[in-house]
Write a protein that holds these residues in place. Structure first.
Motif, PDB file in Angstrom:
ATOM      1  N   VAL A 170      54.014  49.550  52.914  1.00 16.57           N
ATOM      2  CA  VAL A 170      53.789  51.007  52.945  1.00 16.57           C
ATOM      3  C   VAL A 170      54.511  51.602  54.145  1.00 16.57           C
ATOM      4  O   VAL A 170      54.742  50.940  55.155  1.00 16.57           O
ATOM      5  CB  VAL A 170      52.285  51.389  53.026  1.00 16.57           C
ATOM      6  CG1 VAL A 170      51.505  50.817  51.879  1.00 16.57           C
ATOM      7  CG2 VAL A 170      51.677  50.979  54.359  1.00 16.57           C
ATOM      8  N   GLN A 171      54.877  52.874  54.009  1.00  9.60           N
ATOM      9  CA  GLN A 171      55.407  53.600  55.153  1.00  9.60           C
ATOM     10  C   GLN A 171      54.237  54.250  55.888  1.00  9.60           C
ATOM     11  O   GLN A 171      53.345  54.822  55.264  1.00  9.60           O
ATOM     12  CB  GLN A 171      56.399  54.672  54.699  1.00  9.60           C
ATOM     13  CG  GLN A 171      57.681  54.121  54.100  1.00  9.60           C
ATOM     14  CD  GLN A 171      58.751  55.197  53.935  1.00  9.60           C
ATOM     15  OE1 GLN A 171      59.231  55.768  54.904  1.00  9.60           O
ATOM     16  NE2 GLN A 171      59.114  55.465  52.696  1.00  9.60           N
ATOM     17  N   VAL A 172      54.276  54.146  57.202  1.00 16.20           N
ATOM     18  CA  VAL A 172      53.339  54.869  58.057  1.00 16.20           C
ATOM     19  C   VAL A 172      54.171  55.805  58.931  1.00 16.20           C
ATOM     20  O   VAL A 172      55.385  55.666  58.995  1.00 16.20           O
ATOM     21  CB  VAL A 172      52.516  53.899  58.928  1.00 16.20           C
ATOM     22  CG1 VAL A 172      51.632  53.002  58.081  1.00 16.20           C
ATOM     23  CG2 VAL A 172      53.429  53.059  59.821  1.00 16.20           C
ATOM     24  N   GLY A 173      53.520  56.761  59.588  1.00 19.09           N
ATOM     25  CA  GLY A 173      54.255  57.630  60.505  1.00 19.09           C
ATOM     26  C   GLY A 173      54.305  59.070  60.041  1.00 19.09           C
ATOM     27  O   GLY A 173      53.592  59.467  59.110  1.00 19.09           O
ATOM     28  N   PHE A 231      63.187  56.000  61.593  1.00 18.53           N
ATOM     29  CA  PHE A 231      61.821  55.442  61.690  1.00 18.53           C
ATOM     30  C   PHE A 231      61.311  55.462  63.136  1.00 18.53           C
ATOM     31  O   PHE A 231      60.147  55.193  63.364  1.00 18.53           O
ATOM     32  CB  PHE A 231      61.791  53.992  61.206  1.00 18.53           C
ATOM     33  CG  PHE A 231      62.001  53.798  59.729  1.00 18.53           C
ATOM     34  CD1 PHE A 231      60.941  53.907  58.850  1.00 18.53           C
ATOM     35  CD2 PHE A 231      63.255  53.481  59.214  1.00 18.53           C
ATOM     36  CE1 PHE A 231      61.117  53.693  57.490  1.00 18.53           C
ATOM     37  CE2 PHE A 231      63.450  53.269  57.862  1.00 18.53           C
ATOM     38  CZ  PHE A 231      62.380  53.378  56.991  1.00 18.53           C
ATOM     39  N   ASP A 232      62.201  55.691  64.112  1.00 15.76           N
ATOM     40  CA  ASP A 232      61.818  55.659  65.524  1.00 15.76           C
ATOM     41  C   ASP A 232      61.238  54.292  65.914  1.00 15.76           C
ATOM     42  O   ASP A 232      60.063  54.181  66.289  1.00 15.76           O
ATOM     43  CB  ASP A 232      60.797  56.780  65.806  1.00 15.76           C
ATOM     44  CG  ASP A 232      60.537  56.967  67.298  1.00 15.76           C
ATOM     45  OD1 ASP A 232      61.239  56.338  68.114  1.00 15.76           O
ATOM     46  OD2 ASP A 232      59.633  57.752  67.630  1.00 15.76           O
ATOM     47  N   PRO A 233      62.056  53.225  65.840  1.00 12.92           N
ATOM     48  CA  PRO A 233      61.516  51.883  66.101  1.00 12.92           C
ATOM     49  C   PRO A 233      60.991  51.732  67.529  1.00 12.92           C
ATOM     50  O   PRO A 233      61.571  52.255  68.474  1.00 12.92           O
ATOM     51  CB  PRO A 233      62.731  50.962  65.907  1.00 12.92           C
ATOM     52  CG  PRO A 233      63.704  51.748  65.098  1.00 12.92           C
ATOM     53  CD  PRO A 233      63.487  53.185  65.487  1.00 12.92           C
ATOM     54  N   ALA A 236      52.377  58.362  67.390  1.00 12.74           N
ATOM     55  CA  ALA A 236      53.689  58.928  67.070  1.00 12.74           C
ATOM     56  C   ALA A 236      54.381  58.218  65.910  1.00 12.74           C
ATOM     57  O   ALA A 236      54.877  58.860  64.989  1.00 12.74           O
ATOM     58  CB  ALA A 236      54.583  58.893  68.311  1.00 12.74           C
ATOM     59  N   ARG A 237      54.411  56.881  65.936  1.00 11.94           N
ATOM     60  CA  ARG A 237      55.179  56.161  64.929  1.00 11.94           C
ATOM     61  C   ARG A 237      54.376  55.799  63.694  1.00 11.94           C
ATOM     62  O   ARG A 237      54.922  55.232  62.754  1.00 11.94           O
ATOM     63  CB  ARG A 237      55.801  54.919  65.559  1.00 11.94           C
ATOM     64  CG  ARG A 237      56.860  55.280  66.558  1.00 11.94           C
ATOM     65  CD  ARG A 237      57.302  54.122  67.423  1.00 11.94           C
ATOM     66  NE  ARG A 237      58.281  54.587  68.387  1.00 11.94           N
ATOM     67  CZ  ARG A 237      57.968  55.269  69.496  1.00 11.94           C
ATOM     68  NH1 ARG A 237      56.720  55.520  69.779  1.00 11.94           N
ATOM     69  NH2 ARG A 237      58.913  55.684  70.314  1.00 11.94           N
ATOM     70  N   GLY A 238      53.061  56.094  63.717  1.00 10.42           N
ATOM     71  CA  GLY A 238      52.273  55.822  62.522  1.00 10.42           C
ATOM     72  C   GLY A 238      50.885  55.298  62.815  1.00 10.42           C
ATOM     73  O   GLY A 238      50.324  55.524  63.881  1.00 10.42           O
TER      74      GLY A 238
END
Ligand code: MG
Ligand code: NI
Length: 581
Positions: free
Chosen positions: A388-391, A558-560, A490-492
């Motif tokens: 799944v995508q989070v963020g 995605f801002d890793p 911030a990232r999820g």
């Protein structure tokens, strides 16, 4: 003909990420996301006092700092039954909001913008036309003056003349796919420099409440600062007035500078709404800044604007159906990661999770990791077995699907501006746009709700910031006690899971946004979200393998934060690129 391309290290992110790609005819056919540092914090906190765990877990990362501390104290409070006063929770919410806004602004300008903005081209711009352009895109930022644009142009010229590009070294400035006109490049470089100043000054909020930044001070059961309008050594009216100015400045910068810039820059790259689509599943427990002790479906400690949407999951781009969120459906798969689980399983839920390393990769230096089943230090979290995508994108889509009015208006505007569908937000450009949209709602929540509520309570004499009833270990549940927290950072989606036995941490797991996104293939052979975004449909461009600008744009969207996904230092404090067993 298949060509193999390695990007290592992938720069302008936090930490170390390696991407291996196979390309054919200018498009990416296969991708591997590889974390080349091992994370050790989950094992470091074992055997320690759970009231200290926040100080260790906060050091997972120098960028995300506060969020791991808040996730940690919240999980411990959930385990021991501590209930911090509302003022302490509001202070944490303000600290989180400040960190998130700073993080998004830094990401857009300092980590991501140069994927779209050609710094070297800014010297060709006319400062007057630049100011006119800023006005035309709706930027009301106070820095949009002819004098300022001329000064920035002169600065860039002098940097180019010196031959030492300083912070702009290593850019692919000759890449043919930089599309902005010189004026847009100059405007963006000016705002890049303004954002450097902004991110430094606005984070002072966290130094007031936490004593310093990064890594402010926190406390299980409350906050470590004191409130008293009448005392000079406590947080008093003078500081409250200063904070009022700072939160106003946050909203002003996001509204007047960040959002118009992000929207305008993306109009030059409309095809990026069709590039970088990742896993079509999205998960969030609330808007950015939502914090839950235990199951997010239970009654929260107190309602906030960040909980205006319910925890939920969208599966397979079905935006008409928000499925209920069940924390028990989260697991972490180690099929592609250098870990082992005691029972030989490939997947475990985080309340039963383990961090046991088993490095089976090559001795460095190596040329290729993706041919082995295991190729990364990053576990692969799954929800109900799905990547799944989070963020920001996940939160914005969940807020939209649940009819959150402000988000809906911002998204509808954007969808109209670019002539795209909601599903096209699942893209490189969509993730970048969603981050700007949510930064605005975060700043609005801070200015319109969190800060005024805190001040109102203070004016009514509410100065309690600590629940002492569960401080002493003797007051904790007998035997083992487990707890967990969910925080939208911030990232999820971030969760910490703790078990306490005999007053000490006996098990600790962190399931981190970048772990959700950067993890590799699972037991079903399904790729993780980074990998899908590059190789999911066989259409992602990579025109010149010596200047891999296109995949950089997608991964940056995605801002890793690799320090959050994995991290360790050797005994001498040197970073290890690969830990060898
Ligand atoms: Mg973990
Ligand atoms: Ni981080």
């Amino acid at each position: 003909m298949t060509e193999r391309v390695t990007i290592d290290p992938l720069t302008r992110i936090e930490g170390h990420l390696r991407i291996e790609l196979e390309t054919e005819g200018g498009v990416i056919s296969k991708a591997w996301s590889e974390a080349t540092q091992f994370r050790g914090i989950e094992t470091i906190v074992q055997g320690r006092d759970p009231r200290d765990a926040w100080a260790f877990t906060q050091r997972i990362c120098g960028v995300c700092t506060t969020v791991h501390a808040i996730a940690s104290i919240t999980a411990v409070e959930n385990a021991i039954g501590s209930n911090p006063p509302q003022q302490a929770l509001l202070i944490r919410d303000m600290v989180m909001a400040a960190q998130e806004i700073q993080d998004h602004v830094i990401h857009f300008y300092h980590l991501h913008a140069l994927d779209w903005v050609n710094v070297a081209d800014a010297v060709k711009a006319d400062p007057e036309a630049t100011v006119a352009l800023a006005k035309a895109i709706g930027s009301t930022w106070k820095g949009n003056t002819v004098e300022r644009m001329q000064a920035v142009k002169d600065t860039v010229q002098s940097i180019l003349d010196s031959g030492q590009l300083s912070i702009f070294t290593g850019g692919y400035w000759s890449h043919p796919d930089y599309r902005l006109p010189p004026e847009a490049n100059l405007m963006a470089v000016a705002h890049y420099l303004d954002a450097l100043e902004f991110q430094r000054s606005m984070i002072r909020i966290n130094t007031v409440f936490g004593g310093k930044n990064p890594h402010p001070n926190f406390l299980v059961g409350g906050m470590a600062c004191t409130l008293d309008p009448d005392r000079s050594e406590s947080i008093n009216q003078v500081q409250i007035s200063e904070i009022q100015n700072w939160v106003n400045e946050c909203l002003e910068f996001v509204e007047a500078c960040y959002v118009p810039d992000a929207k305008a820059i993306l109009t030059f790259y409309p095809d990026y709404f069709d590039i970088g689509a990742s896993s079509p599943n999205y998960m969030a427990v609330g808007m950015s800044g939502a914090v839950f002790a235990g199951d997010p479906n239970q009654t929260p400690r107190y309602p906030t604007a960040m909980m205006a949407i319910k925890p939920g999951v969208i599966v397979n781009n079905d935006f008409s159906t928000v499925q209920p969120f069940d924390p028990k459906l989260i697991s972490e798969d180690i099929t592609s990661a250098w870990f082992t689980y005691t029972g030989g399983q490939s997947t475990l839920t985080p309340d039963q999770g383990e961090t046991t390393v088993e490095y089976t990769g090559p001795n460095p230096p190596y040329t290729w990791l993706g041919d082995s089943e295991k190729y990364t230090w990053c576990k692969a979290p799954r929800y109900n077995g799905l990547p799944v995508q989070v963020g920001p994108l996940a939160r914005v889509l969940l807020a939209y699907a649940q009819g959150h009015a402000t988000t809906k208006a911002l998204v509808d505007d954007a969808v109209k501006l670019y002539g795209i569908s909601l599903a096209q937000l699942n893209s490189t450009a969509g993730r970048t746009l969603a981050r700007a949209v949510e930064c605005l709602t975060t700043a609005q929540n801070l200015v319109n709700e969190t800060f005024p509520t805190f001040v109102k309570n203070l004016q009514q004499g509410d100065i309690a910031v600590f629940d002492p009833s569960k401080w002493e270990p003797a007051s904790w549940p007998k035997g083992a006690a487990s707890g967990y927290s969910f925080v939208e950072v911030a990232r999820g989606n971030l969760s910490h899971w703790v078990t306490i036995k005999d007053g000490k941490v006996s098990a600790y797991q962190c399931v981190v946004p970048t772990t959700w996104l950067a993890g590799g293939r699972d037991e079903n052979g399904e790729m993780g979200p980074y990998e899908v975004s590059l190789a999911g449909n066989g259409k992602h461009p990579l025109v010149d393998s010596s200047q891999p600008l296109e995949p950089l744009r997608t991964i940056h969207s995605f801002d890793p934060c690799m320090s959050c996904a994995v991290h360790v230092l050797d005994p001498d404090g040197e970073e290890l690129q690969v830990a060898v067993s």
